[in-house]
Design an enzyme around this catalytic site. Sequence first.
Site, short mmCIF file in Angstrom:
data_model
loop_
_atom_site.label_atom_id
_atom_site.label_comp_id
_atom_site.label_asym_id
_atom_site.label_seq_id
_atom_site.Cartn_x
_atom_site.Cartn_y
_atom_site.Cartn_z
N ALA A 34 46.17 -54.52 -33.85
CA ALA A 34 46.55 -53.35 -33.07
C ALA A 34 47.96 -53.49 -32.49
CB ALA A 34 45.55 -53.15 -31.93
N LYS A 35 48.47 -54.69 -32.45
CA LYS A 35 49.83 -54.99 -31.97
C LYS A 35 50.14 -54.28 -30.65
CE LYS A 35 51.58 -56.47 -36.42
NZ LYS A 35 50.43 -56.29 -37.33
#
Lengths: 270, 270
Positions: free
Chosen positions: B93-94
């Site tokens: 998901a960074k």
Amino acid sequence: MQFNQYLNETCSKQNSLVCVGLDVDLEKIPGFLKKKKDAQVNFSKAIIDATAEYAAAFKINTAFFEAYGEDGWRAMREIVNYIPDNIVKIADAKRGDIGNTSKMYAKAFFEELSFDAITVNPYLGHDAVKPFLSKKDKGIFVLCHTSNAGAEDFQKFTGNNQKLFELVAKKVDSWNEKNNCGLVVGATFPKEMKHVRGLVPKLPFLVPGLGAQGGDFDLAVKYATDNRRSGAIFNFSRNIIYASSGADFAGKAADQAKKMRDEINNRINI
Amino acid sequence: MQFNQYLNETCSKQNSLVCVGLDVDLEKIPGFLKKKKDAQVNFSKAIIDATAEYAAAFKINTAFFEAYGEDGWRAMREIVNYIPDNIVKIADAKRGDIGNTSKMYAKAFFEELSFDAITVNPYLGHDAVKPFLSKKDKGIFVLCHTSNAGAEDFQKFTGNNQKLFELVAKKVDSWNEKNNCGLVVGATFPKEMKHVRGLVPKLPFLVPGLGAQGGDFDLAVKYATDNRRSGAIFNFSRNIIYASSGADFAGKAADQAKKMRDEINNRINI
């Protein structure tokens, strides 16, 4: 129309540089609302109705909706669709990934949802940012110097007589071919903000940190706007949307939004 | 159990360092599936059934689900719930934002959805990362040196005789009090990977770049694992999940996952 032009025209028409941040935490909204279904939507609609007159932009903090899964995502969609067409719609999502993934994030926020702009994290470099820039009427605000204490950890890392956040500012300026790039520059670091404004006179700033985080109005308005009635929008979240926890929350939010608008406009000496 | 210990034990039990990346693009899945409802879910379940035997982890790339709004989010939930309990579940998901926002992202992926770990962007510093670290059994992989060309833009920025990605590696090592921190280090930059492994011998690596991006197996396995049967997991997305576009897609994905597992295991000289 190019996004940055649209942003400036909106600020002029609204006579406001205020961005209202919708960080809608179900723990913090008035008790009588949170017991009902669609509490995030109902609260946000009331805030939008009350504050739109004083705002140039609304910024939806995606984390606060993702925390409620697909119901939260549906709420986010209802809310962005409810924001009046003449106000800029920003997804504060801080996304950024390799090209084929950033392309999907751009699809999520610019096509599937109808945001005008998104906040983007620069760490992965140009190919992570580029997919957000393909349409001139869709804009980005790239994290440059943020408002939190942790900004010191990496953003001020120094090499070749410049700091990382300065390099980010210059790179983003070079990516601004379609006039749709801006920067996130926090009000809590005025010296750094002044420096960034000197480096990139044309990029609009999205400025967090003036509300609950305690940034200085005089310095932030002076450095971010360069004494123009454009060039920056100033975000306020908690101090507007939670101005009251009672039945008068919307009215108090409107009072606070008007006050923030005036605090800023009164400091622009033109 | 501490996340890093759980990761290592899973790699041992599965005798695999393969992470299968679920970047499920509706444009790329077999034609006969994409016409049906729940295409992302049905495709992913078939891939999971076919490849779990050969995998230590599954990694869901959130962008590919956000691109389909609340339907995509619901699909993501169904898929993460379908992954067998003995396999590590990673949200690619960074994310990363100021403290009160990162806290909501942690809630979204660790409570509302049942992921074991998440990829995190370091640009905002320690207070943006910390909310993801409060539970020892939930882990993070912080972006250190990514696999894309844009990694050169900022990650290699040099000051005080070190590069930014080296500073990130050392900082994350200092945040690893609960043994639940790792790094994302791309296989497409083997020299840098070797260097990071030397700096932080104990942090696990999540390694992208060996599949469609063309990284070198010999060097990546050598440097990332230090010749141990743990210490790193290697992600493969497109070359496993789209191994065939026909009715045999799941079987071909299994063949490819087994092949990748063996390609890695055969290079560990112990």
